[in-house]
Design an enzyme around this catalytic site. Structure first.
Site, PDB file in Angstrom:
ATOM      1  N   CYS A 182      63.571   2.899  -7.538  1.00  0.00           N
ATOM      2  CA  CYS A 182      64.010   2.706  -8.927  1.00  0.00           C
ATOM      3  C   CYS A 182      62.824   3.032  -9.834  1.00  0.00           C
ATOM      4  CB  CYS A 182      64.495   1.285  -9.161  1.00  0.00           C
ATOM      5  SG  CYS A 182      64.803   0.935 -10.915  1.00  0.00           S
ATOM      6  N   CYS A 241      61.669   0.081 -12.021  1.00  0.00           N
ATOM      7  CA  CYS A 241      60.920  -0.927 -11.245  1.00  0.00           C
ATOM      8  C   CYS A 241      59.496  -0.428 -11.021  1.00  0.00           C
ATOM      9  CB  CYS A 241      61.588  -1.197  -9.906  1.00  0.00           C
ATOM     10  SG  CYS A 241      63.009  -2.315  -9.994  1.00  0.00           S
ATOM     11  N   ASP A 298      60.193   6.372 -24.521  1.00  0.00           N
ATOM     12  CA  ASP A 298      61.070   7.240 -23.731  1.00  0.00           C
ATOM     13  C   ASP A 298      60.376   8.589 -23.527  1.00  0.00           C
ATOM     14  OD1 ASP A 298      64.448   7.238 -23.252  1.00  0.00           O
ATOM     15  OD2 ASP A 298      63.367   9.142 -23.083  1.00  0.00           O
ATOM     16  N   ASN A 335      73.475   1.762 -22.609  1.00  0.00           N
ATOM     17  CA  ASN A 335      74.459   2.588 -21.916  1.00  0.00           C
ATOM     18  C   ASN A 335      74.814   1.900 -20.607  1.00  0.00           C
ATOM     19  OD1 ASN A 335      74.289   4.577 -23.914  1.00  0.00           O
ATOM     20  ND2 ASN A 335      72.579   5.590 -22.901  1.00  0.00           N
ATOM     21  N   GLY A 393      77.169   6.871 -20.089  1.00  0.00           N
ATOM     22  CA  GLY A 393      76.026   7.779 -20.134  1.00  0.00           C
ATOM     23  C   GLY A 393      74.760   7.215 -19.517  1.00  0.00           C
ATOM     24  N   HIS A 430      68.942   0.765 -13.883  1.00  0.00           N
ATOM     25  CA  HIS A 430      68.173  -0.475 -14.084  1.00  0.00           C
ATOM     26  C   HIS A 430      68.391  -0.790 -15.559  1.00  0.00           C
ATOM     27  CE1 HIS A 430      64.172  -2.847 -13.389  1.00  0.00           C
ATOM     28  NE2 HIS A 430      64.655  -3.173 -14.591  1.00  0.00           N
ATOM     29  N   HIS A 459      68.621  -1.441 -19.356  1.00  0.00           N
ATOM     30  CA  HIS A 459      67.615  -1.241 -20.405  1.00  0.00           C
ATOM     31  C   HIS A 459      68.321  -1.053 -21.737  1.00  0.00           C
ATOM     32  CE1 HIS A 459      68.763   2.654 -18.695  1.00  0.00           C
ATOM     33  NE2 HIS A 459      68.616   3.145 -19.919  1.00  0.00           N
TER      34      HIS A 459
HETATM   35  P1  5GP Z   1      70.068   6.013 -19.922  1.00  0.00           P
HETATM   36  O1  5GP Z   1      70.682   7.378 -20.027  1.00  0.00           O
HETATM   37  O2  5GP Z   1      70.080   5.494 -18.507  1.00  0.00           O
HETATM   38  O3  5GP Z   1      70.608   5.029 -20.906  1.00  0.00           O
HETATM   39  O4  5GP Z   1      68.556   6.200 -20.374  1.00  0.00           O
HETATM   40  C1  5GP Z   1      67.530   6.553 -19.513  1.00  0.00           C
HETATM   41  C2  5GP Z   1      66.378   7.020 -20.366  1.00  0.00           C
HETATM   42  O5  5GP Z   1      65.208   6.996 -19.573  1.00  0.00           O
HETATM   43  C3  5GP Z   1      66.519   8.445 -20.921  1.00  0.00           C
HETATM   44  O6  5GP Z   1      66.461   8.423 -22.348  1.00  0.00           O
HETATM   45  C4  5GP Z   1      65.342   9.198 -20.301  1.00  0.00           C
HETATM   46  O7  5GP Z   1      64.750  10.118 -21.197  1.00  0.00           O
HETATM   47  C5  5GP Z   1      64.382   8.076 -19.926  1.00  0.00           C
HETATM   48  N1  5GP Z   1      63.534   8.342 -18.767  1.00  0.00           N
HETATM   49  C6  5GP Z   1      63.941   8.862 -17.573  1.00  0.00           C
HETATM   50  N2  5GP Z   1      62.903   8.934 -16.715  1.00  0.00           N
HETATM   51  C7  5GP Z   1      61.826   8.438 -17.376  1.00  0.00           C
HETATM   52  C8  5GP Z   1      60.463   8.248 -17.014  1.00  0.00           C
HETATM   53  O8  5GP Z   1      60.026   8.540 -15.897  1.00  0.00           O
HETATM   54  N3  5GP Z   1      59.637   7.720 -17.959  1.00  0.00           N
HETATM   55  C9  5GP Z   1      60.090   7.384 -19.207  1.00  0.00           C
HETATM   56  N4  5GP Z   1      59.192   6.886 -20.067  1.00  0.00           N
HETATM   57  N5  5GP Z   1      61.370   7.550 -19.586  1.00  0.00           N
HETATM   58  C10 5GP Z   1      62.237   8.061 -18.682  1.00  0.00           C
HETATM   59 ZN    ZN Z   2      64.789  -1.272 -10.967  1.00  0.00          ZN
END
Ligand code: 5GP
Ligand code: ZN
Length: 116
Positions: A4, A7, A30, A89, A95, A100, A102
């Site tokens: 993850c 994590c 992000d 999301n 989406g 995990h 957030h």
């Molecule tokens: P979700 O689409 O799950 O709501 O959002 C996941 C977010 O995590 C996305 O906006 C993506 O740009 C961000 N993200 C994905 N991998 C990483 C990473 O390794 N580091 C950081 N800082 N953000 C990440």
């Molecule tokens: Zn996790």
């Protein structure tokens, strides 16, 4: 949880641009910002999504911690007065790409009325 990304960031195994952290939560920028201010608010405990939060004994405490951390991050990032948007999301149609839970805090721009 193994494999993850969030994590691993929470445990310091993968680097991130951290805004602040405490025992329960970590806030970091992000990697692909959608706005001038775009940070992720992530509980350190692995909970997959909002539906799992509802089933977790720590759910109420974590939900509160996420909102507390959002307010603290907004102050630190200077968007507390002008406002911001918090997004969670959940699942495929929501989406969600990282399983995990957030919240996204997005600001530094006038978002106005869109879909929501
Ligand atoms: P979700 O689409 O799950 O709501 O959002 C996941 C977010 O995590 C996305 O906006 C993506 O740009 C961000 N993200 C994905 N991998 C990483 C990473 O390794 N580091 C950081 N800082 N953000 C990440
Ligand atoms: Zn996790």
């Amino acid at each position: 949880m193994a494999d993850c990304i969030f994590c691993k960031i929470a445990q310091g195994e993968i680097p991130a641009n951290i805004v602040f952290e405490n025992e329960q939560v970590i806030v970091f920028h992000d990697i692909k910002p959608a706005a001038p201010v775009h940070v992720l608010i992530v509980p350190k405990k692995h909970i997959s999504d909002a539906m799992a939060l509802d089933q977790d004994a720590d759910g109420p405490a974590i939900a509160w911690v996420l909102f507390q951390a959002a307010a603290e991050a907004a102050r630190l990032l200077g968007v507390d007065k002008k406002g911001f948007r918090l997004i969670n999301n959940c699942g495929k149609d929501g989406g969600q790409t990282i399983d995990h839970i957030h919240m996204h805090l997005i600001g530094g721009i006038t978002l106005g009325e869109g879909l929501i």
